[in-house]
Design a protein around this motif. Structure first.
Motif, PDB file in Angstrom:
ATOM      1  N   MET A  17     -16.392 -15.378  25.262  1.00 16.26           N
ATOM      2  CA  MET A  17     -17.431 -16.085  24.510  1.00 16.26           C
ATOM      3  C   MET A  17     -17.744 -15.451  23.151  1.00 16.26           C
ATOM      4  SD  MET A  17     -17.719 -18.785  26.119  1.00 16.26           S
ATOM      5  CE  MET A  17     -18.965 -19.519  25.079  1.00 16.26           C
ATOM      6  N   PRO A  18     -17.801 -14.122  23.038  1.00  8.09           N
ATOM      7  CA  PRO A  18     -18.099 -13.566  21.700  1.00  8.09           C
ATOM      8  C   PRO A  18     -17.060 -13.934  20.640  1.00  8.09           C
ATOM      9  CG  PRO A  18     -18.505 -11.913  23.388  1.00  8.09           C
ATOM     10  CD  PRO A  18     -17.830 -13.074  24.068  1.00  8.09           C
ATOM     11  N   VAL A  19     -15.786 -13.979  21.006  1.00  6.04           N
ATOM     12  CA  VAL A  19     -14.774 -14.355  20.020  1.00  6.04           C
ATOM     13  C   VAL A  19     -14.821 -15.860  19.763  1.00  6.04           C
ATOM     14  CG1 VAL A  19     -12.760 -14.691  21.554  1.00  6.04           C
ATOM     15  CG2 VAL A  19     -12.433 -13.894  19.204  1.00  6.04           C
ATOM     16  N   SER A  25     -14.637 -10.064  15.837  1.00  2.99           N
ATOM     17  CA  SER A  25     -13.387 -10.372  15.135  1.00  2.99           C
ATOM     18  C   SER A  25     -12.246 -10.577  16.126  1.00  2.99           C
ATOM     19  CB  SER A  25     -13.029  -9.221  14.194  1.00  2.99           C
ATOM     20  OG  SER A  25     -12.688  -8.063  14.950  1.00  2.99           O
ATOM     21  N   LEU A  26     -11.182 -11.160  15.624  1.00  3.60           N
ATOM     22  CA  LEU A  26      -9.968 -11.322  16.415  1.00  3.60           C
ATOM     23  C   LEU A  26      -9.433  -9.954  16.840  1.00  3.60           C
ATOM     24  CD1 LEU A  26      -8.561 -13.880  17.301  1.00  3.60           C
ATOM     25  CD2 LEU A  26      -7.086 -13.719  15.312  1.00  3.60           C
ATOM     26  N   GLU A  27      -9.522  -8.984  15.963  1.00  2.00           N
ATOM     27  CA  GLU A  27      -9.054  -7.631  16.275  1.00  2.00           C
ATOM     28  C   GLU A  27      -9.868  -7.017  17.414  1.00  2.00           C
ATOM     29  OE1 GLU A  27      -9.807  -8.663  13.084  1.00  2.00           O
ATOM     30  OE2 GLU A  27      -7.719  -8.963  12.473  1.00  2.00           O
ATOM     31  N   ASP A  28     -11.171  -7.235  17.413  1.00  2.47           N
ATOM     32  CA  ASP A  28     -12.006  -6.715  18.504  1.00  2.47           C
ATOM     33  C   ASP A  28     -11.663  -7.408  19.828  1.00  2.47           C
ATOM     34  OD1 ASP A  28     -13.314  -4.916  16.863  1.00  2.47           O
ATOM     35  OD2 ASP A  28     -15.060  -6.222  16.538  1.00  2.47           O
ATOM     36  N   ALA A 175      -8.313 -24.382  20.410  1.00  4.56           N
ATOM     37  CA  ALA A 175      -9.002 -24.936  21.577  1.00  4.56           C
ATOM     38  C   ALA A 175      -9.519 -23.816  22.486  1.00  4.56           C
ATOM     39  CB  ALA A 175      -8.061 -25.849  22.363  1.00  4.56           C
ATOM     40  N   TRP A 176      -8.761 -22.736  22.572  1.00  8.00           N
ATOM     41  CA  TRP A 176      -9.096 -21.617  23.465  1.00  8.00           C
ATOM     42  C   TRP A 176     -10.206 -20.733  22.919  1.00  8.00           C
ATOM     43  CZ3 TRP A 176      -6.312 -16.447  23.234  1.00  8.00           C
ATOM     44  CH2 TRP A 176      -6.688 -15.618  24.290  1.00  8.00           C
TER      45      TRP A 176
END
Length: 179
Positions: A17-19, A25-28, A175-176
């Motif tokens: 959910m956070p991403v 971030s995508l990196e996190d 979508a994901w």
């Protein structure tokens, strides 16, 4: 039999959910996946999640794997549902449907849950459960992450976004995780 669902899917939601809401971030997010993979290595991953659930009192040494492997199963299930539905359905939708059907005071029979989820989704999902939740096949993380434009290097344990994902990977990723 279904601690993978209660604990693993909840844990998956804490990294997903956070991403998806662009709070990290995508990196996190990649680092969160790497941490789950590394954590999973500390446990007996030849033990089916359903068996771990049934024997959770006797196998307390394996319990924390619901938060590692269980979350990764949730991740793969989410990608698979998105793939089969053309991006329209994921695990969050599935959990909502299950809560509607089996809300307060309504219970499901443990032995029937996989067949019920299959009826609610796609026939291929039954194979997913047979192989990766009831069975002992390793979770195909590399294969599933590639579907959404990520590389999982099994040697280094690193997860990285492809520099140039194709349009299909980008659509499924959007979508994901909405990115």
């Amino acid at each position: 039999e279904h601690l993978w669902l209660y604990e693993g899917m909840t844990e998956y939601a804490t990294i997903h959910m956070p991403v998806k809401q662009k709070m990290i971030s995508l990196e996190d997010f990649e680092k969160s996946i790497e941490d789950k993979i590394e954590g999973m290595k500390e446990f007996d991953n030849t033990l089916p999640l359903t068996e771990m659930s049934k024997n959770s009192m006797e196998r307390q040494d394996q319990y924390m794997n619901f938060y590692q492997k269980g979350a990764l199963v949730g991740l793969c299930l989410d990608i698979r549902l998105r793939e089969l539905s053309g991006g329209k359905m994921g695990t969050q939708d599935l959990m909502q449907q299950l809560m509607t059907k089996y809300g307060e005071g309504k219970y499901f029979n443990d032995d029937d849950l996989f067949d019920e989820i299959t009826r609610m989704t796609y026939p291929e999902i039954r194979t997913f459960f047979r192989d990766f939740v009831e069975g002992t096949q390793p979770i195909p993380l590399k294969q599933y992450l590639e579907k959404v434009g990520f590389d999982y290097n099994e040697t280094t344990g690193k997860v990285k976004s492809f520099p140039d994902p194709d349009t299909q990977q980008l659509a499924l990723r959007k979508a994901w995780i909405n990115q």
